[in-house]
Design an enzyme around this catalytic site. Structure first.
Site, short mmCIF file in Angstrom:
data_model
loop_
_atom_site.label_atom_id
_atom_site.label_comp_id
_atom_site.label_asym_id
_atom_site.label_seq_id
_atom_site.Cartn_x
_atom_site.Cartn_y
_atom_site.Cartn_z
N ARG A 216 0.85 -1.19 0.00
CA ARG A 216 0.00 0.00 0.00
C ARG A 216 0.88 1.24 0.00
O ARG A 216 1.91 1.30 0.69
CB ARG A 216 -0.92 0.03 1.23
N GLU B 84 -2.90 7.51 -4.30
CA GLU B 84 -3.35 6.83 -5.50
C GLU B 84 -4.72 7.33 -5.95
O GLU B 84 -5.60 7.48 -5.09
CB GLU B 84 -3.43 5.33 -5.13
N HIS C 188 -0.62 -0.19 -10.00
CA HIS C 188 -1.26 -1.08 -9.00
C HIS C 188 -1.76 -2.36 -9.68
O HIS C 188 -2.96 -2.62 -9.75
CB HIS C 188 -2.40 -0.36 -8.26
C1 DGY Z 1 -5.08 -6.20 -3.09
O1 DGY Z 1 -5.80 -7.14 -3.44
O2 DGY Z 1 -5.13 -5.69 -1.98
C2 DGY Z 1 -4.11 -5.74 -4.11
O3 DGY Z 1 -3.52 -4.55 -3.75
C3 DGY Z 1 -4.78 -5.69 -5.46
O4 DGY Z 1 -3.81 -5.80 -6.45
#
Ligand code: DGY
Length: 314
Positions: free
Chosen positions: A230, A259, A277
């Site tokens: 993240r 983001e 992402h």
């Molecule tokens: C998630 O599933 O949390 C990922 O970041 C998606 O790619």
């Protein structure tokens, strides 16, 4: 029974929902909070994306809501505490995206170490004039030390890949793991000893902006940082400064602090690789994730049972 899909799902999965008697309210994948509130008013369930903020206001404006199925493994976009207080199930998509995300983390690591995107630009710009001993020098990976920040399913899958490259594996995690030859260390040791640091922790209040200039200054100047977890684990402005000043060598980023906005300074740098992402972005994985969302919603609304991938309890 009605379920809001804030984004279209693979068509087979949407059809399976309809066949099981669930009516869908279609979102376009870019819904504003207000649009979600409007569309979820009469919904029994929501299947949402990690970009959708399902906070207390959204939850409260949907009085019949029984399940929120997040199309992601991370669920920091949902007010789980509030949902739990209202006995609304919150589910995620664990396991099925572990390998795809670890593959991307390792791709970014290798690409930073060997400067692949930069090399590609170099060749296309006509700068390659024949083999030279000093051209596009990168860093070895085999035998180096990787520090894994967060040793959950994805962190351990990154460790497996690192083990194939004969790397020394360090990790920070509240839990001690008997896994490969991985060594549990404290955060400061991880910063100091690692040649590569891969962020694989889920985001919570305790680790927001765990990486600031203070941490970059403790890392090796040759260190490479990879983040597929993240964006808010990192202070992006500090990272841009650290990369500009060569306080660390390079970074491979799949996620961003604000983001989808990305720090303009990062975009100008050659020693950073930016991905959109896409950790779980394979055809097979995204289909499996959608299927888990479908099963979760069916479990709650039709089978009247707690879904397997439920993240809250009461
Ligand atoms: C998630 O599933 O949390 C990922 O970041 C998606 O790619």
């Amino acid at each position: 029974m009605k379920v809001l899909l804030t984004s279209p799902l693979p068509i087979d999965v949407e059809n399976k929902l309809k066949v099981s008697g669930i009516e869908t309210i279609a979102g376009n994948g870019r819904m504003t909070k207000q649009e979600i509130i409007e569309s979820a008013k009469n919904a029994d369930g929501i299947i949402c994306l990690l970009r959708d903020s399902i906070d207390a206001e959204v939850i409260d404006s949907s009085p019949g809501l029984k399940v929120i199925a997040n199309y992601a493994v991370g669920f920091d976009n949902i007010d789980v505490k509030h949902a739990t207080s209202k006995k609304i199930f919150v589910t995620n998509t664990p396991d099925v995206l572990t390998d795809a995300t670890a593959d991307l983390a390792f791709s970014l690591l290798l690409s930073c170490a060997r400067r692949i995107p930069e090399a590609d630009r170099y060749v296309r710009q006509g700068k390659f004039k024949g083999w030279r001993p000093d051209e596009m020098l990168g860093s070895d990976v085999a035998g180096k030390t990787i520090g894994i920040f967060g040793f959950g399913r994805i962190g351990r899958a990154v460790a497996k890949r690192a083990s194939g490259f004969s790397m020394r594996i360090l990790y920070t995690d509240p839990k001690e793991w008997d896994f490969l030859d991985a060594e549990q260390v404290d955060f400061e040791t991880l910063l100091k000893l690692s040649d590569f640091i891969s962020l694989n922790a889920s985001l919570d209040k305790s680790n927001q902006r765990a990486f600031t200039m203070r941490e970059f200054e403790k890392m090796k100047r040759s260190a490479i940082l990879v983040n597929t977890a993240r964006g808010k684990l990192i202070n992006e402005e500090d990272l841009a400064e650290a990369l500009e000043q060569k306080i660390i060598q390079a970074a491979g980023l799949d996620v961003y602090e604000f983001e989808p906005e990305i720090n303009e300074r990062l975009k100008r740098l050659d020693n950073v690789i930016l991905a959109p992402h896409m950790g779980s972005a394979t055809v097979e994985t995204r289909l499996k994730m959608a299927e888990i969302c479908l099963e979760s919603v069916k479990d709650v609304l039709i089978n009247k049972r707690r879904p397997d991938s439920c993240v809250n309890f009461w």
